[in-house]
Design a protein around this motif. Structure first.
Motif, mmCIF file in Angstrom:
data_model
loop_
_atom_site.group_PDB
_atom_site.id
_atom_site.type_symbol
_atom_site.label_atom_id
_atom_site.label_comp_id
_atom_site.label_asym_id
_atom_site.label_seq_id
_atom_site.Cartn_x
_atom_site.Cartn_y
_atom_site.Cartn_z
ATOM 1 N N ASP A 1 0.827 -1.213 0.000
ATOM 2 C CA ASP A 1 0.000 0.000 0.000
ATOM 3 C C ASP A 1 0.859 1.259 0.000
ATOM 4 O OD1 ASP A 1 -2.272 -1.563 0.019
ATOM 5 O OD2 ASP A 1 -2.739 -1.193 2.140
ATOM 6 N N LEU A 2 1.953 1.222 0.732
ATOM 7 C CA LEU A 2 2.820 2.384 0.854
ATOM 8 C C LEU A 2 3.439 2.789 -0.483
ATOM 9 C CD1 LEU A 2 3.905 4.352 2.949
ATOM 10 C CD2 LEU A 2 5.784 2.766 3.362
ATOM 11 N N ARG A 3 3.700 1.830 -1.332
ATOM 12 C CA ARG A 3 4.313 2.167 -2.618
ATOM 13 C C ARG A 3 3.293 2.602 -3.673
ATOM 14 N NH1 ARG A 3 5.712 -3.710 -5.294
ATOM 15 N NH2 ARG A 3 3.527 -4.212 -5.445
ATOM 16 N N ASP A 4 2.000 2.526 -3.357
ATOM 17 C CA ASP A 4 0.941 2.871 -4.312
ATOM 18 C C ASP A 4 0.365 4.246 -3.988
ATOM 19 O OD1 ASP A 4 -1.279 3.087 -5.935
ATOM 20 O OD2 ASP A 4 -2.086 1.122 -5.421
ATOM 21 N N PRO A 5 0.604 5.246 -4.857
ATOM 22 C CA PRO A 5 0.114 6.598 -4.587
ATOM 23 C C PRO A 5 -1.411 6.717 -4.547
ATOM 24 C CG PRO A 5 1.255 6.515 -6.703
ATOM 25 C CD PRO A 5 1.370 5.167 -6.080
ATOM 26 N N LYS A 6 -2.116 5.782 -5.157
ATOM 27 C CA LYS A 6 -3.580 5.827 -5.119
ATOM 28 C C LYS A 6 -4.092 5.410 -3.735
ATOM 29 C CE LYS A 6 -3.924 4.814 -9.998
ATOM 30 N NZ LYS A 6 -3.933 3.694 -10.921
ATOM 31 N N VAL A 7 -3.358 4.545 -3.080
ATOM 32 C CA VAL A 7 -3.766 4.052 -1.761
ATOM 33 C C VAL A 7 -3.235 4.962 -0.652
ATOM 34 C CG1 VAL A 7 -3.631 2.095 -0.154
ATOM 35 C CG2 VAL A 7 -3.840 1.679 -2.607
ATOM 36 N N THR A 8 -2.008 5.417 -0.794
ATOM 37 C CA THR A 8 -1.378 6.274 0.218
ATOM 38 C C THR A 8 -0.840 7.541 -0.459
ATOM 39 O OG1 THR A 8 0.663 5.015 -0.053
ATOM 40 C CG2 THR A 8 -0.754 4.418 1.809
ATOM 41 N N PRO A 9 -1.718 8.518 -0.704
ATOM 42 C CA PRO A 9 -1.255 9.749 -1.345
ATOM 43 C C PRO A 9 -0.338 10.551 -0.414
ATOM 44 C CG PRO A 9 -3.548 9.947 -0.674
ATOM 45 C CD PRO A 9 -3.136 8.539 -0.398
ATOM 46 N N ASN A 10 0.405 11.448 -1.002
ATOM 47 C CA ASN A 10 1.278 12.371 -0.265
ATOM 48 C C ASN A 10 2.443 11.699 0.450
ATOM 49 O OD1 ASN A 10 -0.440 14.545 -1.017
ATOM 50 N ND2 ASN A 10 -1.787 14.030 0.681
ATOM 51 N N VAL A 11 2.843 10.537 -0.017
ATOM 52 C CA VAL A 11 4.030 9.873 0.526
ATOM 53 C C VAL A 11 5.188 10.188 -0.422
ATOM 54 C CG1 VAL A 11 5.091 7.639 1.012
ATOM 55 C CG2 VAL A 11 2.716 8.049 1.638
ATOM 56 N N PRO A 12 6.305 10.653 0.101
ATOM 57 C CA PRO A 12 7.438 10.994 -0.760
ATOM 58 C C PRO A 12 7.932 9.796 -1.588
ATOM 59 C CG PRO A 12 7.786 11.828 1.450
ATOM 60 C CD PRO A 12 6.579 10.943 1.505
ATOM 61 N N LEU A 13 8.402 10.083 -2.782
ATOM 62 C CA LEU A 13 8.883 9.049 -3.690
ATOM 63 C C LEU A 13 9.991 8.215 -3.044
ATOM 64 C CD1 LEU A 13 8.843 7.726 -6.468
ATOM 65 C CD2 LEU A 13 10.447 9.486 -7.244
ATOM 66 N N GLU A 14 10.861 8.837 -2.287
ATOM 67 C CA GLU A 14 11.958 8.107 -1.641
ATOM 68 C C GLU A 14 11.426 7.035 -0.684
ATOM 69 O OE1 GLU A 14 15.675 6.830 -1.267
ATOM 70 O OE2 GLU A 14 15.016 8.396 -2.657
ATOM 71 N N ILE A 15 10.345 7.339 0.020
ATOM 72 C CA ILE A 15 9.722 6.352 0.921
ATOM 73 C C ILE A 15 9.117 5.219 0.101
ATOM 74 C CG2 ILE A 15 7.913 5.975 2.664
ATOM 75 C CD1 ILE A 15 10.322 7.633 3.651
ATOM 76 N N ARG A 16 8.483 5.555 -1.007
ATOM 77 C CA ARG A 16 7.909 4.521 -1.888
ATOM 78 C C ARG A 16 9.006 3.592 -2.407
ATOM 79 N NH1 ARG A 16 2.801 5.855 -2.384
ATOM 80 N NH2 ARG A 16 2.219 8.040 -2.381
ATOM 81 N N LYS A 17 10.144 4.169 -2.767
ATOM 82 C CA LYS A 17 11.270 3.363 -3.263
ATOM 83 C C LYS A 17 11.803 2.451 -2.160
ATOM 84 C CE LYS A 17 12.934 6.504 -6.843
ATOM 85 N NZ LYS A 17 14.053 7.364 -7.274
ATOM 86 N N LYS A 18 11.863 2.943 -0.940
ATOM 87 C CA LYS A 18 12.332 2.120 0.179
ATOM 88 C C LYS A 18 11.362 0.974 0.455
ATOM 89 C CE LYS A 18 15.204 5.535 2.446
ATOM 90 N NZ LYS A 18 15.497 6.299 3.657
ATOM 91 N N ALA A 19 10.060 1.248 0.351
ATOM 92 C CA ALA A 19 9.062 0.183 0.533
ATOM 93 C C ALA A 19 9.238 -0.887 -0.538
ATOM 94 C CB ALA A 19 7.649 0.766 0.490
#
Length: 65
Positions: free
Chosen positions: A20-38
């Motif tokens: 969920d953390l890597r999906d902007p539709k599910v968790t908006p406003n999360v920085p790209l760097e956090i998505r990459k770490k997930a």
């Protein structure tokens, strides 16, 4: 004391959280760097297959699915 079923559920919930953390539709406003770490965490994350195999070899770890 953590029971094998609780351990398995924790791994499953953590995997869902990372997915969920890597999906902007599910968790908006999360920085790209956090998505990459997930995504990086998920690369070698244990699958249901892995947990089933461990449950057979050591039921006290991931048993009671």
């Amino acid at each position: 004391m953590t029971m094998p079923r609780e351990r398995r559920q924790a791994v499953i919930r953590t995997e869902k959280f990372l997915i969920d953390l890597r999906d902007p539709k599910v968790t908006p406003n999360v920085p790209l760097e956090i998505r990459k770490k997930a995504q990086a965490c998920l690369k070698h994350f244990p699958t249901e297959f892995d947990m089933d195999l461990v449950a057979e070899l050591a039921p006290n770890i991931f048993g009671d699915s």
